[in-house]
Structures are given as structure tokens and as C-alpha cells.
Design a protein around this motif. Structure first.
Motif, mmCIF file in Angstrom:
data_model
loop_
_atom_site.group_PDB
_atom_site.id
_atom_site.type_symbol
_atom_site.label_atom_id
_atom_site.label_comp_id
_atom_site.label_asym_id
_atom_site.label_seq_id
_atom_site.Cartn_x
_atom_site.Cartn_y
_atom_site.Cartn_z
ATOM 1 N N MET A 266 79.456 -11.001 -66.959
ATOM 2 C CA MET A 266 78.171 -10.328 -67.021
ATOM 3 C C MET A 266 78.058 -9.605 -68.360
ATOM 4 S SD MET A 266 76.674 -7.497 -64.367
ATOM 5 C CE MET A 266 76.832 -8.666 -63.030
ATOM 6 N N THR A 267 76.968 -9.821 -69.081
ATOM 7 C CA THR A 267 76.791 -9.180 -70.372
ATOM 8 C C THR A 267 75.656 -8.172 -70.304
ATOM 9 O OG1 THR A 267 75.284 -10.917 -71.100
ATOM 10 C CG2 THR A 267 77.626 -11.225 -71.587
ATOM 11 N N HIS A 268 75.749 -7.207 -71.170
ATOM 12 C CA HIS A 268 74.685 -6.222 -71.259
ATOM 13 C C HIS A 268 74.719 -5.630 -72.655
ATOM 14 C CE1 HIS A 268 77.660 -2.931 -70.803
ATOM 15 N NE2 HIS A 268 78.272 -3.821 -70.058
ATOM 16 N N THR A 269 73.604 -5.105 -73.092
ATOM 17 C CA THR A 269 73.523 -4.526 -74.427
ATOM 18 C C THR A 269 73.011 -3.101 -74.332
ATOM 19 O OG1 THR A 269 71.285 -5.371 -74.721
ATOM 20 C CG2 THR A 269 73.103 -6.758 -75.504
ATOM 21 N N GLN A 270 73.421 -2.302 -75.308
ATOM 22 C CA GLN A 270 72.947 -0.933 -75.411
ATOM 23 C C GLN A 270 72.481 -0.716 -76.843
ATOM 24 O OE1 GLN A 270 75.823 1.900 -74.040
ATOM 25 N NE2 GLN A 270 76.103 0.909 -72.088
ATOM 26 N N PRO A 271 71.269 -1.185 -77.172
ATOM 27 C CA PRO A 271 70.814 -1.060 -78.562
ATOM 28 C C PRO A 271 70.667 0.396 -78.961
ATOM 29 C CG PRO A 271 68.998 -1.711 -77.119
ATOM 30 C CD PRO A 271 70.244 -1.789 -76.305
ATOM 31 N N SER A 272 71.028 0.694 -80.208
ATOM 32 C CA SER A 272 70.904 2.062 -80.695
ATOM 33 C C SER A 272 69.723 2.205 -81.667
ATOM 34 C CB SER A 272 72.199 2.487 -81.393
ATOM 35 O OG SER A 272 72.484 1.606 -82.457
ATOM 36 N N SER A 273 68.960 1.129 -81.844
ATOM 37 C CA SER A 273 67.760 1.187 -82.679
ATOM 38 C C SER A 273 66.720 0.272 -82.048
ATOM 39 C CB SER A 273 68.075 0.767 -84.106
ATOM 40 O OG SER A 273 68.546 -0.566 -84.121
ATOM 41 N N GLY A 274 65.493 0.358 -82.514
ATOM 42 C CA GLY A 274 64.446 -0.462 -81.945
ATOM 43 C C GLY A 274 63.975 0.109 -80.622
ATOM 44 N N THR A 275 63.608 -0.779 -79.699
ATOM 45 C CA THR A 275 63.078 -0.332 -78.417
ATOM 46 C C THR A 275 63.924 -0.847 -77.265
ATOM 47 O OG1 THR A 275 61.600 -2.236 -78.281
ATOM 48 C CG2 THR A 275 60.721 -0.224 -79.305
ATOM 49 N N ILE A 276 63.724 -0.228 -76.129
ATOM 50 C CA ILE A 276 64.480 -0.559 -74.929
ATOM 51 C C ILE A 276 63.633 -0.169 -73.729
ATOM 52 C CG2 ILE A 276 65.616 1.712 -74.856
ATOM 53 C CD1 ILE A 276 68.156 0.323 -73.875
ATOM 54 N N LYS A 277 63.801 -0.842 -72.619
ATOM 55 C CA LYS A 277 63.069 -0.477 -71.405
ATOM 56 C C LYS A 277 63.661 0.805 -70.802
ATOM 57 C CE LYS A 277 61.709 -5.218 -70.381
ATOM 58 N NZ LYS A 277 61.810 -6.370 -69.446
ATOM 59 N N ILE A 278 62.792 1.563 -70.148
ATOM 60 C CA ILE A 278 63.234 2.851 -69.600
ATOM 61 C C ILE A 278 64.413 2.679 -68.655
ATOM 62 C CG2 ILE A 278 62.560 4.738 -68.045
ATOM 63 C CD1 ILE A 278 59.782 4.655 -69.335
ATOM 64 N N ALA A 279 64.353 1.688 -67.774
ATOM 65 C CA ALA A 279 65.461 1.466 -66.838
ATOM 66 C C ALA A 279 66.749 1.191 -67.596
ATOM 67 C CB ALA A 279 65.140 0.302 -65.899
ATOM 68 N N GLU A 280 66.670 0.382 -68.652
ATOM 69 C CA GLU A 280 67.858 0.066 -69.438
ATOM 70 C C GLU A 280 68.396 1.308 -70.135
ATOM 71 O OE1 GLU A 280 66.832 -4.579 -70.596
ATOM 72 O OE2 GLU A 280 66.085 -2.947 -71.861
ATOM 73 N N TYR A 281 67.499 2.136 -70.641
ATOM 74 C CA TYR A 281 67.929 3.368 -71.313
ATOM 75 C C TYR A 281 68.668 4.277 -70.341
ATOM 76 C CZ TYR A 281 67.748 7.579 -74.209
ATOM 77 O OH TYR A 281 68.094 8.685 -74.954
ATOM 78 N N LEU A 282 68.083 4.497 -69.181
ATOM 79 C CA LEU A 282 68.690 5.392 -68.194
ATOM 80 C C LEU A 282 70.060 4.872 -67.756
ATOM 81 C CD1 LEU A 282 68.654 7.739 -66.194
ATOM 82 C CD2 LEU A 282 67.200 6.359 -64.692
ATOM 83 N N LEU A 283 70.157 3.588 -67.472
ATOM 84 C CA LEU A 283 71.426 3.020 -67.015
ATOM 85 C C LEU A 283 72.465 3.006 -68.132
ATOM 86 C CD1 LEU A 283 69.969 0.106 -64.855
ATOM 87 C CD2 LEU A 283 70.911 2.268 -64.032
ATOM 88 N N ALA A 284 72.031 2.806 -69.382
ATOM 89 C CA ALA A 284 72.972 2.866 -70.508
ATOM 90 C C ALA A 284 73.549 4.266 -70.637
ATOM 91 C CB ALA A 284 72.262 2.458 -71.801
ATOM 92 N N ARG A 285 72.722 5.272 -70.442
ATOM 93 C CA ARG A 285 73.211 6.652 -70.504
ATOM 94 C C ARG A 285 74.233 6.916 -69.382
ATOM 95 N NH1 ARG A 285 73.230 8.846 -75.356
ATOM 96 N NH2 ARG A 285 71.299 9.916 -75.983
ATOM 97 N N LEU A 286 73.977 6.390 -68.200
ATOM 98 C CA LEU A 286 74.936 6.574 -67.101
ATOM 99 C C LEU A 286 76.285 5.969 -67.479
ATOM 100 C CD1 LEU A 286 72.800 5.824 -63.910
ATOM 101 C CD2 LEU A 286 73.198 8.022 -65.043
ATOM 102 N N GLN A 287 76.253 4.790 -68.069
ATOM 103 C CA GLN A 287 77.505 4.164 -68.507
ATOM 104 C C GLN A 287 78.228 5.006 -69.542
ATOM 105 O OE1 GLN A 287 76.910 0.092 -69.834
ATOM 106 N NE2 GLN A 287 77.895 -0.579 -67.955
ATOM 107 N N GLN A 288 77.491 5.546 -70.477
ATOM 108 C CA GLN A 288 78.109 6.382 -71.505
ATOM 109 C C GLN A 288 78.789 7.607 -70.901
ATOM 110 O OE1 GLN A 288 75.037 7.333 -74.346
ATOM 111 N NE2 GLN A 288 75.053 5.303 -75.288
ATOM 112 N N LEU A 289 78.310 8.059 -69.766
ATOM 113 C CA LEU A 289 78.896 9.221 -69.099
ATOM 114 C C LEU A 289 80.055 8.849 -68.174
ATOM 115 C CD1 LEU A 289 75.667 11.266 -68.237
ATOM 116 C CD2 LEU A 289 77.222 11.548 -70.164
ATOM 117 N N GLY A 290 80.457 7.588 -68.198
ATOM 118 C CA GLY A 290 81.630 7.174 -67.430
ATOM 119 C C GLY A 290 81.339 6.742 -66.009
#
Length: 570
Positions: A1-25
Motif C-alpha cells: 500500500m502506498t501513500h504520499t504526504q506532499p509538503s508543497s502544492g495542494t492536498i485534500k483535507i482528509a489526506e492532510y488530516l490523516l497525514a498529520r495523524l501519521q506524523q504524530l505516531g
């Protein structure tokens, strides 16, 4: 399973929220699907997160609570109204006992809310703020993601509050906002806890002076040490000083009980008279992570005297009656670095342990009883185990346990919501497995037959997740803790009788797994179970039903039962 966490450009709100959860462990998310969160759930697994679908939202909140106590933070997704209100009891418990749950609620689309449409899952009055108002009382921060231009800041601030306070937060995500695009630029900057000002020297120096002058000191470890993230420093303080160290009910398991100066749980007049005498005449008590509620202090009888106490709480140090606020999180760490070990007084401590039951002295043909069962079963524990005791006789009995290294005890402290510990076993075991990368990480639950009926469905999720769990069901014919408090012969403290030997099969276990059911009425039968390879070396779910008397209680419950019986005498 692949996923991306772009740090520039745009991202969907759901993707942003879930990426932040991952960053928090956070690696797993608990919850239940509902029509206002379904589109959000589409993003969970593509984001690389594990979805654990629970049987109901209350159980999901309980599981998320325990996951947070092991992992630091957790995530819970429910739907608007009916889902979030089902979960709010568990959220309130996490708020009370300091567990950082990120509660994400899928809400109706913005157009429906702004038009005050009377849609399902509302109170049919056009007001969509009722449930957020309820949540505001049991969460430390709230965000309603209605404006795409402010969403990244809202999410980041709310998650930061969960990190700072180790308490639940509440995020509303409207159904039509899930795939709206926003800036991804903030993802390149991790969310962090802001640094407080440098630690003032005055309280540090005053604490050090009190330590050096002490003649009869002790350390009291309480439950908020966990959310303060100071457990390594707690162990170090106990090692360096060598001072007698006890825990409260809530603090049990938060200090290494293998250390020779760690005595275990302090229960005042209900325990060792030598311990009580030392405690009552101590000239210095360092209380770490204090949580002074009635159920954590034996009805306020084990709270140290102010004049001899140093209390270290979140952002505060209290020395006697003097309070220093806005103290940095690293106060205990700095104290230990400044501590002159040669000046730490050596003390004459009381006897380390009270008399314990020798299992060889027990008549193995006798019936199991609360007084000796817990010390008897203690030998089944291994280093690294998670041990959980449900509100009731199990919680009181579990205070007798001597915990092996790297193990953790979960016991009820203040919220005491019956049924919490079974879903908590699920959440804690998932977090332990993720952190240790050990598929055989083991959890052992002790739960009464009455409490089991509150949340039993989550056994199916434990089986589905292939978790390594042993459940001891204390069958004492109903709500024995309530019988001790009031109504020992009343029918309202009875429950329906269940056939627990069929538990594994009923909740989805295979025929082979269903063989992992045991029962014991005597110590001889319990002995055979504890020596069985399926308990010693097995994996997956194992269920052990143990039978005890309806009015068989110990500790504080025994005093309550005896008082009730005395009051009934003519």
C-alpha cells in the motif's frame, strides 16, 4: 500500500488530516462507519493507516483511550449525533484520566447546516451545534472545519492541544469538505509542543534543599506521571535515592517494581501498619503526577500532608503550600541532573513487603477466593505483559500484583465506567504490537461477569485482529462490587447467566481456537490451566472462567460489605 504526504502544492483535507495523524505516531484508527463519515473512511487505508472497525462507538472510544495511554495519542472516527454521543462516555473518561484521543466526527454537509435542514441524526430543530457544545465539556480543544482557507491551521492547533495536555480533542469534518483541496505547505513542519521559559532556579533549589535535609522521606508515584511522560525519570529518582517508593491506585505499574525500594501499592489503614506509620510520620513526600480523587486515595485518607509534600504536576510544582506555576516539562529531568548523590540521605525504611500467600501452603482442593487468587495467578505474568483489571473485585485484587519488568498495569482510577477494560485491552494490545513490532505482545485481562456483559462484543474484534490476549472472567454471579456498596441481596445486582465456555466460538473463533476455553473452581484446576502449554506458550485469544462467591470481596470492598451486614443486624 502506498501513500504520499506532499509538503508543497495542494492536498485534500482528509489526506492532510490523516497525514498529520501519521506524523504524530498514530498507526491505527478506531471507530464505526456512519453515513456522514463514509467518504472520510475511504481515505484511511490509502493513507497507510489501519482501520479497526469496532462493534459500537462506546467500545471504540474505550479502545482509543487505552491505545493513547500506550502510544501517546490515538484517533477515533464516529458519525454525527448518534455516533459521537455513543462515544462521549469514553471521551469523558479519557478527559478525566488524561488520554489524548483525537475524536474526528463526520458531520452533515455545510449547505444542510447553514440552511438549518431537519435531517436525520439531528434533534430536528435545525440547530447543528448541540453536540459540539456537549463535546466542549469533555475535550480540551475543538475545531469545526468549515472554511478551507483556515483548515490547516485549525487542524494543527487542535492536534497540538492534544499533545500538550494529553486529553481528548474534537474535530468536526463536514461531509462535503472531505475532498476539498487545501495548501499542503504546513506538512513540512512537524507539530510540536512549544517550549516554556527556562526552568526557574528557585523551586529547583528549594526541592534540592528539602531532599538533602530529609530524615524520613518517601516517593509516591501517581497516575498522571504517564501523561506527563516522566516514567524514565521516576525510575531514576527511585534508583538514585533508594528511598521507599509506593504507588497510588492510579500509579500502580508506573515505576519498576523490581527495584528493591519499590514497595508497591499504598493503601493506608487497609495495608501494612509499618508502612502506614512510616507514611504518616514522613518529613518529606515527593508526590509525582498527583491525582487526588476519592477512589484513588481511599476516600481521601492517603493524601500526603501539605507541610511535608512536594507535588510535581503538569506545569506546576507545589512545595508545602507554595505553588510555582508554568514550570517546564523537564523539571524532574533538570532536578536529577542537579542532584548531588552524595548528599542524598540514607534512610531506615520499613519492611519492604507484607506477608504473601505461599501457593504451596494453599489446599489445592479448596475453592478459589479473592484473598489468594490474585497473588496465586501472579506467576503467569511475563516481562512486557499488559495487565488490565476491570472496575470491581478485579481492580481491587489487581492491586496485589507484583509486576515483572517492562510490564504495564491498567486499572480503573476515577471514571470507573464498568465495561471499559475489555475494549481497552483491544486498544492497548494494538498499540503495544505496533510499538514493539512484536506480534506476540501479550495482554491479560481480569474482568467480572457483570462488567463483561457491558462491552463483550469487542471480543470479536480481538479475534479479528489476531491479538494475543488472555481473559480471566471472574464469575461471581452479578455485580459484586455493587453488592458490597449497597443491596447485597437485591435482584438489581443480579445478571443473566452466560455460558462463557462458548465465548470464542460465538464471537467468530475457529473450532481450533475455541479449544482455548478453560474453567476453574479450585486451585488444583487453576494450577492445571496455568501450566497448560496453551496458556504458557500459546497465542491468540484464550478465555479462563474462574468461579468465586457472590459476596467474596477483599480490601476496601470487604469493609463496605461488613458494614452493610452489620447494619442489617437486628
Amino acid at each position: 500500500m502506498t501513500h504520499t504526504q506532499p509538503s508543497s502544492g495542494t492536498i485534500k483535507i482528509a489526506e492532510y488530516l490523516l497525514a498529520r495523524l501519521q506524523q504524530l505516531g498514530i498507526r491505527s484508527i478506531f471507530g464505526v462507519p456512519g453515513d456522514y463519515n463514509l467518504r472520510l473512511l475511504d481515505f484511511v487505508e490509502p493513507a497507510g493507516l489501519h482501520w479497526i472497525g469496532n462493534c459500537n462507538e462506546l467500545n471504540a472510544a474505550y479502545a482509543a483511550d487505552a491505545y493513547a495511554r500506550v502510544n501517546g495519542l490515538s484517533a477515533l472516527i464516529t458519525t454525527y449525533g448518534v455516533g459521537e454521543l455513543s462515544a462521549i462516555n469514553g471521551i469523558a473518561g479519557a478527559f478525566t484520566e488524561k488520554a489524548g484521543i483525537i475524536h474526528i466526527v463526520g458531520t452533515p454537509a455545510r449547505d444542510l447546516q447553514l440552511a438549518r435542514k431537519k435531517v436525520h441524526h439531528t434533534l430536528a430543530d435545525g440547530d447543528y451545534r448541540h453536540f459540539a457544545t456537549m463535546a466542549s465539556h469533555v475535550t480540551i480543544a475543538q475545531a469545526n472545519l468549515m472554511d478551507p482557507s483556515t483548515v490547516p491551521e485549525q487542524i494543527d492547533w487542535t492536534l497540538q492541544q492534544a499533545m500538550i495536555y494529553s486529553q481528548p480533542v474534537y474535530i468536526e469534518l463536514p461531509d462535503d469538505m472531505v475532498d476539498v483541496t487545501i495548501s499542503a505547505s504546513r506538512l513540512s513542519t512537524p507539530i510540536s509542543v512549544p517550549e516554556r521559559l527556562a526552568c526557574p532556579d528557585e523551586p529547583l533549589q528549594e526541592v534540592l534543599e528539602r531532599i538533602y535535609k530529609a530524615q524520613q522521606p518517601l516517593i509516591l508515584v501517581d497516575g498522571e506521571c504517564g501523561s506527563m511522560r516522566i516514567l524514565d525519570e521516576v525510575d531514576e529518582l527511585a534508583k538514585i535515592t533508594g528511598w521507599p517508593t509506593w504507588t497510588t491506585v492510579f500509579g500502580k505499574g508506573l515505576v519498576n517494581e523490581e527495584l528493591l525500594n519499590v514497595y508497591g501499592h499504598y493503601n493506608g489503614s487497609l495495608g501494612s501498619k509499618a508502612w502506614q506509620a512510616y507514611f504518616d510520620s514522613a518529613d518529606l513526600i515527593i508526590a509525582l503526577g498527583p491525582h487526588y480523587t476519592d477512589t484513588n486515595t481511599y476516600n481521601f485518607t492517603t493524601i500526603p500532608r501539605d507541610e511535608v509534600s512536594i507535588l510535581l504536576s503538569k506545569a506546576m510544582v507545589q512545595i508545602g503550600s507554595r505553588r510555582y506555576r508554568d514550570i517546564p516539562d523537564g523539571f524532574l529531568f533538570r532536578l536529577l541532573r542537579r542532584l548531588d548523590k552524595d548528599r542524598v540521605p540514607k534512610v531506615q525504611a520499613p519492611p519492604r513487603s507484607t506477608a504473601t500467600e505461599n501457593r504451596n501452603m494453599i489446599d489445592h482442593d479448596t475453592a478459589l477466593v479473592q484473598k489468594t487468587f490474585y497473588s496465586y495467578v501472579n506467576r503467569a505474568f511475563r516481562p512486557g505483559d499488559l495487565i488490565l483489571t476491570e472496575t470491581g473485585t478485579a481492580a481491587h485484587g489487581g492491586r496485589q500484583f507484583k509486576l515483572p519488568p517492562q510490564s504495564r498495569l491498567f486499572g480503573p482510577a476515577t471514571w470507573l465506567s464498568i465495561g471499559y477494560m475489555l475494549p481497552a485491552t483491544l486498544g492497548a494490545a494494538v498499540a503495544k504490537r505496533e510499538l514493539s513490532e512484536n506480534a506476540n505482545a501479550r495482554a491479560i485481562l481480569f474482568i467480572g461477569d457483570g462488567s463483561l456483559q457491558m462491552s463483550v462484543q469487542e471480543i470479536s474484534t480481538i479475534i479479528k485482529e489476531k491479538l494475543n490476549v488472555i481473559i480471566f472472567i471472574i464469575n461471581n454471579g452479578g455485580y459484586t462490587i455493587e453488592r458490597a456498596i449497597h443491596g447485597r441481596k437485591q435482584s438489581y445486582n443480579d445478571i443473566a447467566s452466560w455460558r462463557h465456555q462458548h465465548t470464542i466460538a460465538f464471537f467468530g473463533g475457529t473450532e481450533e481456537q475455541s479449544a482455548n476455553s478453560f474453567s476453574a473452581r479450585t486451585y488444583a484446576e487453576l494450577d492445571r490451566i496455568l501450566e497448560d502449554d496453551r496458556i504458557q506458550k500459546g497465542s491468540g485469544l484464550r478465555v479462563v472462567e474462574v468461579f468465586m462467591g457472590q459476596e467474596d470481596v477483599e480490601g476496601a470492598l470487604l469493609k463496605l460489605m461488613e458494614d452493610q451486614i452489620s447494619a442489617e443486624q437486628p
